[in-house]
Scaffold this motif. Structure first.
Motif, mmCIF file in Angstrom:
data_model
loop_
_atom_site.group_PDB
_atom_site.id
_atom_site.type_symbol
_atom_site.label_atom_id
_atom_site.label_comp_id
_atom_site.label_asym_id
_atom_site.label_seq_id
_atom_site.Cartn_x
_atom_site.Cartn_y
_atom_site.Cartn_z
ATOM 1 N N ARG A 192 -22.834 3.702 18.366
ATOM 2 C CA ARG A 192 -21.871 3.813 19.458
ATOM 3 C C ARG A 192 -20.472 3.583 18.896
ATOM 4 O O ARG A 192 -20.135 2.473 18.498
ATOM 5 C CB ARG A 192 -22.188 2.797 20.554
ATOM 6 C CG ARG A 192 -21.300 2.946 21.782
ATOM 7 C CD ARG A 192 -21.777 2.055 22.901
ATOM 8 N NE ARG A 192 -20.965 2.234 24.100
ATOM 9 C CZ ARG A 192 -21.167 1.612 25.243
ATOM 10 N NH1 ARG A 192 -22.181 0.759 25.347
ATOM 11 N NH2 ARG A 192 -20.395 1.815 26.289
ATOM 12 N N ILE A 193 -19.682 4.643 18.851
ATOM 13 C CA ILE A 193 -18.333 4.553 18.298
ATOM 14 C C ILE A 193 -17.402 3.992 19.363
ATOM 15 O O ILE A 193 -17.275 4.539 20.467
ATOM 16 C CB ILE A 193 -17.828 5.932 17.824
ATOM 17 C CG1 ILE A 193 -18.790 6.517 16.796
ATOM 18 C CG2 ILE A 193 -16.423 5.818 17.266
ATOM 19 C CD1 ILE A 193 -19.015 5.663 15.574
ATOM 20 N N TYR A 235 -13.359 -5.132 15.167
ATOM 21 C CA TYR A 235 -14.659 -4.455 15.177
ATOM 22 C C TYR A 235 -15.464 -4.880 13.953
ATOM 23 O O TYR A 235 -14.939 -4.967 12.842
ATOM 24 C CB TYR A 235 -14.468 -2.942 15.204
ATOM 25 C CG TYR A 235 -13.854 -2.451 16.498
ATOM 26 C CD1 TYR A 235 -14.615 -2.369 17.661
ATOM 27 C CD2 TYR A 235 -12.516 -2.088 16.561
ATOM 28 C CE1 TYR A 235 -14.056 -1.928 18.855
ATOM 29 C CE2 TYR A 235 -11.949 -1.649 17.749
ATOM 30 C CZ TYR A 235 -12.729 -1.576 18.893
ATOM 31 O OH TYR A 235 -12.163 -1.151 20.075
ATOM 32 N N LEU A 237 -23.793 1.973 13.745
ATOM 33 C CA LEU A 237 -22.684 2.840 14.183
ATOM 34 C C LEU A 237 -23.138 3.867 15.225
ATOM 35 O O LEU A 237 -22.579 4.960 15.317
ATOM 36 C CB LEU A 237 -22.052 3.568 12.982
ATOM 37 C CG LEU A 237 -21.516 2.684 11.844
ATOM 38 C CD1 LEU A 237 -21.029 3.544 10.693
ATOM 39 C CD2 LEU A 237 -20.395 1.790 12.360
ATOM 40 N N SER A 265 -17.114 0.327 15.220
ATOM 41 C CA SER A 265 -18.202 0.060 16.158
ATOM 42 C C SER A 265 -18.591 -1.405 16.073
ATOM 43 O O SER A 265 -18.307 -2.091 15.084
ATOM 44 C CB SER A 265 -19.413 0.940 15.815
ATOM 45 O OG SER A 265 -20.523 0.622 16.634
#
Length: 232
Positions: A177-178, A91, A175, A170
């Protein structure tokens, strides 16, 4: 509260090489060790057969492979834990998240089945179930998530209202959308709600102390725990 983390901080929290606690997780119980040992024995036997078939020309290579295969029982927990760490480190962005415990409840989950033969010679399926703790956390922004872990005695003091912290991941720079999360830390109790121990806990605790001591002291968290069981 969501505080973005630098890439350097994130890589300190989620190491590439397995930590001792991550190694212990993949070491497992005695049956897990026996499975790895059996794989090592079988692999060594196969290499010895190859040596017999190929002759002496491949001795250096087969000797090296024999050492690797013979020690599979020892090094494989490092491999599997490191592989899991690498997957989570893919990520691009991460943050230090702080919210509160919203709900706590216990369920019984099916973790596997076994085939056995009863006294009458009939094949029966035996369900293996495990009591699991479900901890729902959330913050003022409306973000909520649920983490389910094997139930431990240390979980007894977890109640709604307590501060909860974790690392979130994310692929969005803001951030918004986790995509994934780490294990959860409860500062008041100094315990972790965790199955696999993702984070370097000493590093995480240093960040935690800096951000939450004042807020933790003035919030009442002595509420009755909400416990319910789901029946199947």
């Amino acid at each position: 509260m969501l505080v973005p983390l630098t890439r350097q901080s994130f890589e300190q929290l989620i190491p590439v090489i397995a930590t001792s606690s991550q190694y212990a997780y993949y070491w497992g119980k005695f049956p897990d060790f026996l499975k790895r040992l059996l794989i090592s024995v079988v692999a060594v036997v196969v290499i010895l057969l190859l040596k017999f078939l190929l002759g002496d020309g491949f001795d250096p290579l087969l000797f090296l492979l024999g050492i690797i295969a013979g020690l599979y029982w020892f090094w494989s927990p490092v491999y599997w834990a490191s592989r899991r760490n690498i997957e989570i480190r893919r990520y691009k962005y991460s943050g230090f998240w702080q919210g509160r415990v919203l709900d706590v409840f216990v369920t019984e989950e099916l973790i596997g089945t076994e085939e056995n033969v009863n006294n009458r010679g009939e094949l029966v399926i035996v369900e293996n179930r495990e009591r699991r703790l479900n901890v729902e956390v959330g913050d003022e922004s409306g973000f909520t998530t649920l983490l389910q872990v094997p139930l431990r005695r240390t979980h007894k003091g977890i109640v709604p209202g307590q501060i909860a912290q974790m690392v979130v991941m994310s692929n969005q720079p803001d951030l918004s959308r986790i995509a994934n999360k780490s294990d959860i830390y409860i500062p008041r109790l100094n315990i972790w709600v965790s199955d696999y121990p993702y984070v370097q806990r000493t590093v995480f605790s240093q960040v935690s102390r800096q951000l939450t001591q004042a807020e933790e002291d003035d919030y009442p968290a002595n509420r009755v725990v909400k416990t319910r069981r789901r029946r199947r």
